[in-house]
Design a protein around this motif. Structure first.
Motif, mmCIF file in Angstrom:
data_model
loop_
_atom_site.group_PDB
_atom_site.id
_atom_site.type_symbol
_atom_site.label_atom_id
_atom_site.label_comp_id
_atom_site.label_asym_id
_atom_site.label_seq_id
_atom_site.Cartn_x
_atom_site.Cartn_y
_atom_site.Cartn_z
ATOM 1 N N ILE A 189 11.363 47.434 -13.201
ATOM 2 C CA ILE A 189 12.234 48.206 -12.315
ATOM 3 C C ILE A 189 11.392 49.267 -11.614
ATOM 4 O O ILE A 189 10.417 49.763 -12.176
ATOM 5 C CB ILE A 189 13.399 48.854 -13.094
ATOM 6 N N PRO A 190 11.721 49.617 -10.384
ATOM 7 C CA PRO A 190 10.881 50.547 -9.620
ATOM 8 C C PRO A 190 10.937 51.960 -10.193
ATOM 9 O O PRO A 190 11.927 52.344 -10.836
ATOM 10 C CB PRO A 190 11.483 50.494 -8.218
ATOM 11 N N GLU A 240 20.202 49.747 -17.784
ATOM 12 C CA GLU A 240 20.962 48.501 -17.799
ATOM 13 C C GLU A 240 21.954 48.509 -18.937
ATOM 14 O O GLU A 240 21.606 48.744 -20.088
ATOM 15 C CB GLU A 240 20.010 47.311 -17.933
ATOM 16 N N VAL A 241 23.219 48.250 -18.625
ATOM 17 C CA VAL A 241 24.294 48.156 -19.601
ATOM 18 C C VAL A 241 25.013 46.840 -19.369
ATOM 19 O O VAL A 241 25.288 46.470 -18.222
ATOM 20 C CB VAL A 241 25.294 49.334 -19.469
ATOM 21 N N ARG A 242 25.299 46.135 -20.467
ATOM 22 C CA ARG A 242 25.948 44.836 -20.351
ATOM 23 C C ARG A 242 27.295 44.976 -19.654
ATOM 24 O O ARG A 242 28.094 45.853 -19.978
ATOM 25 C CB ARG A 242 26.142 44.228 -21.733
ATOM 26 N N ILE A 280 23.178 46.748 -12.487
ATOM 27 C CA ILE A 280 22.049 47.630 -12.755
ATOM 28 C C ILE A 280 21.899 48.689 -11.672
ATOM 29 O O ILE A 280 21.311 49.750 -11.901
ATOM 30 C CB ILE A 280 20.754 46.801 -12.899
ATOM 31 N N GLY A 281 22.453 48.426 -10.486
ATOM 32 C CA GLY A 281 22.390 49.418 -9.418
ATOM 33 C C GLY A 281 23.077 50.719 -9.786
ATOM 34 O O GLY A 281 22.661 51.799 -9.355
ATOM 35 N N LEU A 285 20.563 52.632 -11.894
ATOM 36 C CA LEU A 285 19.464 53.158 -11.078
ATOM 37 C C LEU A 285 19.926 54.357 -10.261
ATOM 38 O O LEU A 285 19.175 55.328 -10.094
ATOM 39 C CB LEU A 285 18.920 52.059 -10.165
ATOM 40 N N ALA A 286 21.161 54.297 -9.746
ATOM 41 C CA ALA A 286 21.692 55.449 -9.000
ATOM 42 C C ALA A 286 21.841 56.660 -9.905
ATOM 43 O O ALA A 286 21.523 57.798 -9.510
ATOM 44 C CB ALA A 286 23.034 55.073 -8.369
ATOM 45 N N THR A 287 22.302 56.428 -11.139
ATOM 46 C CA THR A 287 22.418 57.535 -12.101
ATOM 47 C C THR A 287 21.048 58.089 -12.454
ATOM 48 O O THR A 287 20.880 59.300 -12.627
ATOM 49 C CB THR A 287 23.146 57.062 -13.363
#
Length: 812
Positions: free
Chosen positions: A578-579, A630-632, A636-637, A640-642
Motif C-alpha cells: 500500500i502506498p 484493511e478491515v474485512r 480499503i479506501g 486509507l482515507a482514515t
C-alpha cells in the motif's frame, strides 16, 4: 406355543427387562488388580481392600480338574472347569488380543456351593495403565428372577454382539463410567469405546435369542429404602444380625455418593478451563471447589510455571520454590489475606504433608490437624501465627499434575464443624486435581508459547534509534490475534553513505512461524543489500530473485525508501505494498504518494520502478502494512482515507502521532492481521552544515585536506575535534589519492548529531582492516580510523567507493 417355548420366552423377557448384577474387574499390565467393584466382592468373595494390588490369578480362579462327562456343557468342556477357563487365563497372561467370553462353575471360599458364572474379557489397548477388563455375572441370580425355575437358563451362554441397534445396547456404555470413579473420564470413555468396538456383551439363549447385558446398579425407591432402614433398626434393637438387604442398601447409598461425586466433577470440569489465561484458570479452579467440596482452597504452583517458562524438570525437593497463586475461602473477608497473602513464594520442609504430596504425586489426607502438626506447619510462616486458621480442621493436599510431573498442589481445608475428608474425598480430590492439572498445563503451555512468540517477534523486529541523520523515527508493532503473536510484518531503517537513511516496511503473506522465518530472511537480505547502497528498484529486483530461490510459496510486499537529507528528496520503490502517506509541514496537508505498484516479492519476472519525491524540512513520511487500514467487509479506501486524516492530526511528538493513528484505525473492529507502522519526520540538513572539497590526485594535496578540515571545524565551533579529525582525514585522503584512477578525490564534512566525514574515489576495491606488524610500512591507516572513530565503514558507489567515519560531538 408349547410349554417349553413359553419358558424360553419368559427367560428371555426376564433377562431383557431385568438387570443383571455385574462384577467389574480391571487388571493392569503386571497382572495386578487395579479396580474391583462391589459386584466383584459379592461374586468372588474378596473385599476391595483385599483385591487391589493382588495378582488377578489369585482372585479369579482360572484352572481346575476336568468335570465329569455329564457336567460338560454344549458350549465347550472348558466352561465346566472349577475355574474361569483357559481363554481367561490366556488373557491374564497377555497372550489373547481379542475379546473372550465363557461360562464356568467355580468354588468361592466364603460359600458352601459352587457358583455358576458368566464372564466377558476385553483386552484394552492404547494409552493408560489398564490392560484387561473382566465382566462377570452370577447365573444363579438370573434363576432367582425366574419364578418357574426355568431350565432354559441352563442353556444361557455369554456372547458378543457386533452391533448396537437393539434396545438397551448403550446402557452399559452409559453407566460403566459410574462404577469406575478411580479412573479419569478419558480412561472410562476409552474403555467404553473399546467395548462397543470389540463387541457388546449379550446373553445367548439360543442361536436366535440374544439380549443385551443391562447392569443392575439401580437405586431402590425411597419408600423401599425407608422400610429397609426400619427393618435394620429393629434387628439392631433385638441384637440380631443385620439382614442382607441392609448391606444392599449401604451399597445403594455408596452408589448414590459415587454418582454425586461424578456429577460434582462434571460440574467442575465445565467451570474450569474457559480460557487459556493462566491467572484466570487458577481463579476458576479455586472457586470451583469452594464451598461445595471444601471451605478453604489454597493453590501453589512451581516457580517455572508462574514465570511462564518451560516444563519444570526433576522431582521437587526442599529447595523448590512454590508460589501461592490463589486463596479462596468462606471465612470472613480478609481473615486469610494478611497471614497467607497471594504472591508469596516459599519452600516446604521434608516433614510436611505438602512435601509428601509434591514428591509422591499422590493425595495426602489428614483427618484432623492436631496441635502438634499445626505448630509444625506454622513454623514455616515467619512472624505470622497461622495456627488459629488450620488447627482442628480436616485437610486434603492434592497434586496438580500433567504428564506425570507435579506442577503444583492444592491445600483443601474443612471447618471443624464439617464432616472430615475421607477416602472417597481423597479419590474425588485426586480426580479433581487431575482435571485441574490438565487445564492448568494447557494454560501454562499457551502462556509459555505466547512468551516464546513474543520473544521471537521482538528479536526479529529491529530496535531503531529514534534519531538518524536528518530525520526522527517512531515505530509501532501490533500482533494480529492472541493466538498468532508471530507474524510476517516488519519495519527497518538502515544508515547509508552520504548521511542518507533507508526506510523499509514489509509484509509476508500469512501468519505463524513460517511467515516469521521468511520475514527474518527478507529483512536480513534488505539490510545487506541496503548496506551495498543499491538503488531502490534494483534492491527489490534482487529481493524478488532471492524469494524465488527460497521457494514458490514465499510472497511478500515491500516498500523501500531512501531519504537524502542534504538533497531533500526521497527515492521510493514499491513491490505490491500500500502506498505511503506524506504529511506536508506547511499546513499539515496529507497525501497518498502515487507510486508504480509493482508485484509482490516472489512473483518473479515483474519490473520495479523508483520515483523521486521532493520533500521539505518537517515533512512526515508514514509507512504501514495493510493490517492497519484493511478491515474485512470494508473497502480499503476507507482505511486509507482514515490513515491520511489521522496522520495529518497535530501531535506533540512522534510517539503521540503514532498513537493517534493507531487509535483512529485500531478501534474500528474486525482487525485480524498484524500491523507494522513506521513514521519518519524528515528534518533535512541545512546547507551551512555541509562542507565539500575536491582533492587532486597528488600526494601534496593531503596537507591541504588536513588544513581545510581544521579551518572548517574552527568555524563550526568544533575545535576540540580538529586534531583527531585532521589525523583521520589525512589517512583516508592518502589512501584515496594513492588508489584513485582518473577522478579527483571528494571530501565532505556534515555536521549533525555527529560529525560525519566521507572520502570518495573511483576505485571499486574496498579497503581492508589489517593487523600491521612493527616493520610494515602500510596497513596502519584504517587501524587508526577504527580506533579513534565513533563508527566507520566502507561502501561501493556507482563511481567507486566511499570510506566514512563519525565522531561524537563535544558537549556544550
Amino acid at each position: 406355543m408349547d410349554r417349553g417355548t413359553e419358558r424360553d420366552g419368559a427367560a428371555t423377557e426376564s433377562a431383557a427387562s431385568g438387570r443383571i448384577p455385574l462384577a467389574v474387574v480391571v487388571v493392569d499390565r503386571q497382572g495386578l488388580v487395579s479396580h474391583w467393584s462391589s459386584g466383584a466382592r459379592r461374586l468372588f468373595g474378596a473385599s476391595k481392600e483385599e483385591a487391589l494390588g493382588r495378582p488377578a490369578v489369585d482372585l479369579l480362579p482360572v484352572s481346575g480338574a476336568l468335570p465329569e462327562d455329564d457336567d460338560i456343557s454344549p458350549y465347550g468342556a472348558y466352561s465346566a472347569y472349577d475355574g474361569l477357563g483357559h481363554d481367561l487365563e490366556t488373557s491374564l497372561d497377555g497372550r489373547l488380543y481379542y475379546p473372550a467370553a465363557g461360562r464356568a462353575r467355580l468354588t468361592v471360599p466364603e460359600r458352601d456351593h459352587r457358583v455358576d458364572v458368566l464372564w466377558w474379557a476385553y483386552p484394552l489397548v492404547g494409552p493408560g495403565p489398564e490392560r484387561l477388563l473382566v465382566l462377570g455375572a452370577d447365573v444363579g441370580r438370573l434363576r432367582q428372577d425366574d419364578r418357574d425355575g426355568d431350565p432354559g437358563f441352563e442353556r444361557v451362554a455369554p456372547a458378543f454382539a457386533l452391533h448396537t441397534d437393539f434396545p438397551g445396547a448403550t446402557e452399559l456404555a452409559g453407566r460403566l463410567p459410574e462404577i469406575l470413579p478411580s479412573m479419569s473420564v478419558e480412561e472410562s470413555a476409552r474403555i467404553v469405546g473399546q467395548i462397543l468396538e470389540l463387541g457388546y456383551p449379550v446373553l445367548e439363549f439360543s442361536q436366535n435369542d440374544r439380549v443385551p447385558v443391562a447392569p443392575d446398579w439401580g437405586v431402590p425407591r425411597r419408600v423401599e429404602r425407608r422400610a429397609r432402614r426400619e427393618r435394620a433398626a429393629r434387628a439392631a434393637a433385638e441384637g440380631l444380625p443385620l439382614p442382607q438387604e441392609y448391606t444392599d442398601e449401604a451399597e445403594d447409598l455408596e452408589y448414590v455418593a459415587v454418582r454425586e461425586r461424578l456429577e460434582f466433577l462434571n460440574e467442575v470440569s465445565g467451570r474450569i478451563g474457559t480460557s487459556l489465561d493462566l491467572a484466570r484458570t487458577i481463579v476458576e479452579v479455586s472457586k470451583a471447589v469452594v464451598p461445595r467440596f471444601t471451605d478453604v482452597a489454597g493453590t501453589y504452583l512451581r516457580e517455572q510455571v508462574v514465570a511462564g517458562e518451560g516444563f519444570p524438570d526433576g522431582v521437587p525437593d526442599t529447595t523448590t520454590m512454590w508460589h501461592r497463586v490463589a486463596v479462596e475461602h468462606t471465612d470472613e473477608p480478609g481473615r486469610w489475606d494478611d497471614v497467607v497473602p497471594v504472591g508469596e513464594a516459599m519452600p516446604f520442609p521434608a516433614h510436611t504433608p505438602f512435601f509428601q504430596c509434591m514428591t509422591s504425586g499422590e493425595p495426602v489426607l489428614v483427618p484432623r490437624i492436631s496441635e502438634q502438626m499445626g505448630h509444625a506447619i506454622a513454623s514455616q510462616f515467619e512472624k505470622r501465627d497461622i495456627r488459629p486458621l488450620i488447627t482442628n480442621r480436616s485437610m486434603l493436599v492434592v497434586p496438580l499434575k500433567a504428564r506425570n510431573v507435579v506442577l503444583g498442589f492444592m491445600i483443601l481445608l474443612r471447618h471443624s464443624e464439617r464432616v472430615e475428608f475421607n477416602d472417597m474425598d481423597r479419590v474425588t480430590g485426586a480426580e479433581l486435581a487431575a482435571r485441574a492439572g490438565l487445564v492448568l498445563d494447557n494454560a501454562r503451555m499457551y502462556t509459555y508459547q505466547e512468551s516464546v512468540a513474543e520473544t521471537l517477534q521482538d528479536s526479529m523486529l529491529p530496535h531503531i534509534p529514534p534519531r538518524m541523520a536528518g530525520c526522527d523515527i517512531a515505530t509501532r508493532y501490533l500482533p494480529g490475534t492472541l493466538l498468532g503473536r508471530v507474524g510476517g510484518d516488519w519495519f527497518d531503517s538502515v544508515k547509508l553513505p552520504g548521511a542518507r537513511t533507508a526506510l523499509v516496511v514489509g509484509d509476508v503473506m500469512g501468519h505463524g512461524l513460517n511467515s516469521a522465518a521468511m520475514m527474518g530472511q527478507l529483512r536480513t537480505a534488505v539490510q545487506t543489500m541496503a548496506a551495498l547502497d543499491l538503488p531502490p528498484a534494483q534492491l527489490l529486483r534482487n529481493l524478488d530473485d532471492l524469494a524465488q530461490r527460497l521457494g514458490d510459496t514465499y510472497l511478500a510486499t515491500c516498500l523501500y525508501a531512501v531519504y537524502d537529507p542534504i538533497a531533500s528528496e526521497l527515492r521510493i520503490a514499491n513491490a505490491g505494498h500500500i502506498p505511503p502517506v506524506l504529511v506536508r509541514a506547511d499546513g499539515g496537508r496529507s497525501e497518498l504518494l502515487e507510486l508504480p505498484t509493482g508485484a509482490p516479492i516472489g512473483v518473479g519476472g515483474v519490473p520495479f520502478e523508483a520515483v523521486r519525491v521532493r520533500v521539505d524540512a518537517g515533512d512526515r513520511l508514514v509507512m504501514c502494512t495493510d493490517g492497519l487500514v484493511e478491515v474485512r467487509g470494508e473497502d480499503i479506501g476507507v482505511g486509507l482515507a482514515t490513515l491520511c486524516e489521522s496522520a495529518a492530526h497535530p501531535a506533540a511528538s512522534m510517539d503521540d502521532a503514532c498513537d493517534t493513528i493507531i487509535r483512529a484505525l485500531n478501534t474500528r473492529g474486525g482487525r485480524k492481521d498484524d500491523v507494522a507502522l513506521l513514521m519518519a519526520r524528515l528534518n533535512g540538513i541545512e546547507p551551512e552544515d555541509v562542507a565539500e572539497w575536491r582533492i587532486a590526485r597528488d600526494p601534496k594535496e593531503v596537507g591541504r585536506a588536513r588544513a581545510v578540515v581544521r579551518e572548517q571545524l574552527h568555524d563550526w565551533g568544533l575545535a576540540k575535534l580538529a586534531d583527531t579529525a585532521e589525523l583521520m582525514v589525512g589517512e583516508l585522503v592518502t589512501n584515496a589519492v594513492r588508489h584513485s584512477h582518473s577522478r579527483p578525490v571528494e571530501l565532505r564534512l556534515v555536521r549533525g548529531d555527529t560529525l560525519l566525514c566521507e572520502v570518495d574515489d573511483d576505485d571499486h576495491d574496498l579497503p581492508t582492516l589489517l593487523n600491521a606488524g612493527p616493520g610494515d610500512e602500510a596497513g596502519r591507516g584504517l587501524w587508526v580510523v577504527s580506533t579513534l572513530a565513533r563508527e566507520w565503514g566502507t561502501s561501493r558507489t556507482g563511481a567507486g567507493k566511499t570510506v566514512w567515519f563519525e565522531l561524537t560531538l563535544p558537549r556544550r
